[in-house]
Design an enzyme around this catalytic site. Structure first.
Site, short mmCIF file in Angstrom:
data_model
loop_
_atom_site.label_atom_id
_atom_site.label_comp_id
_atom_site.label_asym_id
_atom_site.label_seq_id
_atom_site.Cartn_x
_atom_site.Cartn_y
_atom_site.Cartn_z
N TYR A 7 0.83 -1.00 0.15
CA TYR A 7 -0.02 -0.02 -0.04
C TYR A 7 0.97 1.27 0.09
O TYR A 7 1.82 1.26 0.74
CB TYR A 7 -0.97 -0.04 1.18
CG TYR A 7 -2.23 -1.08 1.44
CD1 TYR A 7 -2.60 -1.68 -0.11
CD2 TYR A 7 -2.80 -1.37 2.28
CE1 TYR A 7 -3.48 -2.40 -0.19
CE2 TYR A 7 -3.96 -2.16 2.11
CZ TYR A 7 -4.22 -2.85 0.93
OH TYR A 7 -5.25 -3.80 0.83
N SER B 10 -6.53 -13.99 0.58
CA SER B 10 -7.22 -12.73 0.23
C SER B 10 -7.62 -13.09 -1.50
O SER B 10 -6.47 -13.55 -1.87
CB SER B 10 -6.58 -11.48 0.23
OG SER B 10 -7.43 -10.48 -0.08
N ASN B 11 -8.57 -13.14 -1.77
CA ASN B 11 -9.21 -13.09 -3.28
C ASN B 11 -8.64 -14.74 -3.63
O ASN B 11 -8.56 -14.75 -4.90
CB ASN B 11 -8.29 -12.08 -4.14
CG ASN B 11 -8.34 -10.94 -3.53
OD1 ASN B 11 -9.41 -10.32 -3.83
ND2 ASN B 11 -7.49 -10.15 -3.22
N TRP C 39 -13.45 -6.29 0.81
CA TRP C 39 -12.72 -5.22 0.35
C TRP C 39 -13.78 -4.51 -0.71
O TRP C 39 -14.70 -5.16 -1.17
CB TRP C 39 -11.47 -5.29 -0.01
CG TRP C 39 -11.28 -6.13 -1.05
CD1 TRP C 39 -10.88 -7.39 -1.00
CD2 TRP C 39 -11.19 -6.01 -2.57
NE1 TRP C 39 -10.61 -8.08 -2.47
CE2 TRP C 39 -10.78 -7.21 -3.43
CE3 TRP C 39 -11.45 -4.57 -3.39
CZ2 TRP C 39 -10.82 -7.08 -4.74
CZ3 TRP C 39 -11.31 -4.85 -4.93
CH2 TRP C 39 -10.82 -6.11 -5.39
N SER C 40 -13.69 -3.06 -0.71
CA SER C 40 -14.50 -2.38 -2.07
C SER C 40 -15.93 -2.53 -1.76
O SER C 40 -16.68 -2.92 -2.49
CB SER C 40 -13.98 -2.95 -3.27
OG SER C 40 -14.05 -1.94 -4.43
N GLY D 273 -15.79 0.64 -4.94
CA GLY D 273 -15.01 1.77 -5.08
C GLY D 273 -15.54 3.20 -5.44
O GLY D 273 -15.15 3.91 -6.18
N GLY D 274 -16.74 3.26 -4.77
CA GLY D 274 -17.54 4.33 -4.95
C GLY D 274 -18.29 4.53 -6.14
O GLY D 274 -19.34 5.48 -6.43
N PHE E 41 -22.26 5.07 -5.64
CA PHE E 41 -22.64 6.33 -5.71
C PHE E 41 -22.72 7.31 -6.91
O PHE E 41 -23.33 8.15 -6.97
CB PHE E 41 -21.73 7.10 -4.52
CG PHE E 41 -21.67 6.34 -3.19
CD1 PHE E 41 -22.85 6.02 -2.57
CD2 PHE E 41 -20.33 6.01 -2.67
CE1 PHE E 41 -22.63 5.14 -1.33
CE2 PHE E 41 -20.33 5.41 -1.41
CZ PHE E 41 -21.56 4.91 -0.85
#
Lengths: 302, 302, 302
Positions: free
Chosen positions: A56, A161-162, A212-213, A217-218, A221
């Protein structure tokens, strides 16, 4: 109100129901004091679990977090820290990487964990996740490496993860301890784990997935596309009934799943975190849940 | 001739090789006397198993059947009754349902079974199936509920319908008794269970699947499309060799599968049931079986 | 240099790391003396395992090989012989076959193995593979048949070819001995086993898969299409670094997989076999491995 903690696996650690995601910590441009403040506000809200990854911020975010902990070592015992490894990014911070790739060899995992511990200014991770399935994963070799990291006290628990269900089964089959979670993408715009066996496996093996997400990722919206628009429209319709904002209802929708998922929230905005905490109290009506599922799929789901 | 019964699972109930499906019972517009007559004719043919669901006929068909049983309670011991629950339809008979959805909560399952028992005028179901996989299924909670229904003697056995292999494994993992069947769609126009692991799971776990829509809802007889036409053409070519009608050969094709499937026949026409019973005696040649599979797939299958 | 042998399963046989595929033996038009010479040259290279199937050469290739062994029975102990059965081809050599189909009934399997033993001039096969998944496979019946072939000493080990993970699990569940391999297609132009659970299952169950069509039937060398061209371009770029030809790098790429796959090479050209043997010594850099994967997929893979 404050969040309750959840045991994510019968043998596993307790984590806060909502998790603070540190993927964008570098983007927030916080001073050390502001970072300490952010961590304390999270703790006050009951969001005690922080989700990191070596990569990150192009390998810089863990250090930003660690600088805060160094200043305030008393905070370490009040929080749980997750980190991940196994992805190799191309960035000036890793000049040796010529191509984005995976590496789950013991050499890479051990060295990545060492760096995470140093950067995070801690002696141990509460949970280490293998970030993505590496097609070259030698499961037996990786399992040995992970068991040694546990014996050495450097990590307390292991997850992934994933991972697909087959990849999960494979790594689990070589370990003497249970994997305690699979951190996956799930949202009203990404329904796969409902249908591809991922959530079935979680329930069967009694672990809580991390999500996650959770807002795609928005996109949920902002996006004008058919699906996002349709979902948003239905979320807005429920505003009145639940006295809640659409992000809260979208979050409540996720958390309704019987596998008891723990969303990872990537925001640095404490108000949005507060709003999310309130969302854990929403009891979404079953028919409303299906209305939203139908809005996402675009057809009847029963 | 009369049908033999099949044990559908080593621990499981015996059911007739062909099953009478009650989904359209309301459409047949039968008086109580005619319904009794239909049931008796089925029994005479060896078709002793009747497949119901709470929702058939918009929640009215079980009652139609029960009215016959009330008149002739002596028939109960000569038959096996299956019912299903877990789907919630929108219909004037269930005004509270605003959207078609699933419900596998103990409250819903218990109340649905109670209603089925009342409507069917019986003390027990031989087999209860969860009608479709509910994305909100809390498997542990549902399993408890089902085990209690067994302890209470209200149902003798448990199965599922339209479950993927992962969903089947999940529910099974929480139960102390084996699921005894998965009722699925299969026909010359719907080959999925051959390739998606469903039949492999049936053989592995030693249960006989039940088959709905064995004639693809009649499309196999009427549809002009490429696939249906091709399949029908090959069925017709075999008419002479097997001295059988195309519905009989299509049924024999299904029943050739080594998982020992039990077709559910939705017809109220006793002649068609007789014809189906005769089909159980057809031994389809292996090469003919593959000719039909090839006709359906449109290319060589070996 | 000479190849090492690999134990393909903890309970299983040792096979040479590269396997000589006999599918095109008839096309090579070799005299018996030349066939003996070919076998001896393979043995000299350490390629001691020969992969047959009843159907190769329209049911004629096993006999061609057996004629060599009859002349030189001393060679039998120096080699391992695999054969396969379960496919029924339409050819003048099998006039009874009206359509290409599968047959995994005990009658067919037993008679096919008998013929293979006779044709190959041997008393036993080191390994028998079920050639393709038969949708009519009665797993319990087939397992009994295979166990009897082992008891009778006619085959030493059992495996499968082209099985999905569900089909593999099914057959395994009925056997008292482990299946020791799944012979599958895999190459830089056919990546499925990485993503569909096949390789995960191999690692989990500790068997080495065998790989057919490791060069995608030559497409990797000749085809102009986007994918093949892109892959070839990247293979050529690595020529200098590894001092190796593109077929060697493509082979090294395959063998890098942690499931320890054993490629089957269908060539009768001893020079190409030599070249392949040298390829087993190439240690492909992890980043180069991902470059080739990316070239095949057409997008970042991490």
């Amino acid at each position: 109100m404050s969040l309750i903690k959840k045991k994510i696996h019968p043998n596993g650690p307790e984590m806060s129901h909502l998790i603070a995601g540190m993927m964008r910590l570098n983007d927030w441009n916080l001073t050390i004091t502001q970072r300490i403040d952010f961590i304390e506000k999270c703790i006050d809200l009951g969001i005690t679990t922080f989700d990191h990854a070596d990569i990150y911020g192009a390998y810089t975010n863990e250090k930003l977090f660690g600088e805060a902990l160094k200043e305030r070592p008393d905070l370490r015992d009040q929080i749980e820290m997750i980190s991940k490894c196994g992805i190799c990014l191309t960035t000036e911070n890793r000049a040796a990487h010529k191509i984005k790739h995976y590496d789950t060899t013991p050499d890479h995992i051990n060295s990545s964990v060492e760096k995470s511990l140093q950067n995070l200014q801690t002696d141990y991770l509460d949970l280490l996740l293998i970030h993505r399935p590496d097609p070259l994963m030698d499961a037996a070799e990786l399992a040995d490496c992970l068991m040694n990291l546990i014996s050495d006290g450097k990590i307390l628990h292991i997850g992934v993860s994933n991972f697909t269900t087959a990849q999960y089964e494979l790594l689990q089959s070589k370990l003497d301890v249970p994997l305690v979670t699979n951190q996956i993408e799930f949202s009203l715009l990404h329904l796969n784990p409902i249908y591809d066996g991922t959530f079935d496996q979680a329930q069967k093996l009694n672990f809580s997935p991390m999500i996650w997400s959770p807002f795609a990722g928005g996109r949920i919206f902002h996006e004008e596309s058919g699906v996002a628009g349709r979902v948003r429209h239905h979320l807005e319709e429920m505003h009145q009934k639940y006295q809640a904002d659409i992000d809260q209802i979208a979050l409540a929708w996720l958390m309704t799943h019987p596998s008891n998922p723990l969303p990872v929230l990537g925001t640095g905005n404490v108000d949005r975190l507060k709003s999310a905490v309130s969302a854990t109290e929403i009891n979404l009506d079953r028919q409303d849940w299906f209305k939203l599922l139908k809005a996402s799929r675009g057809h009847d789901v029963a």
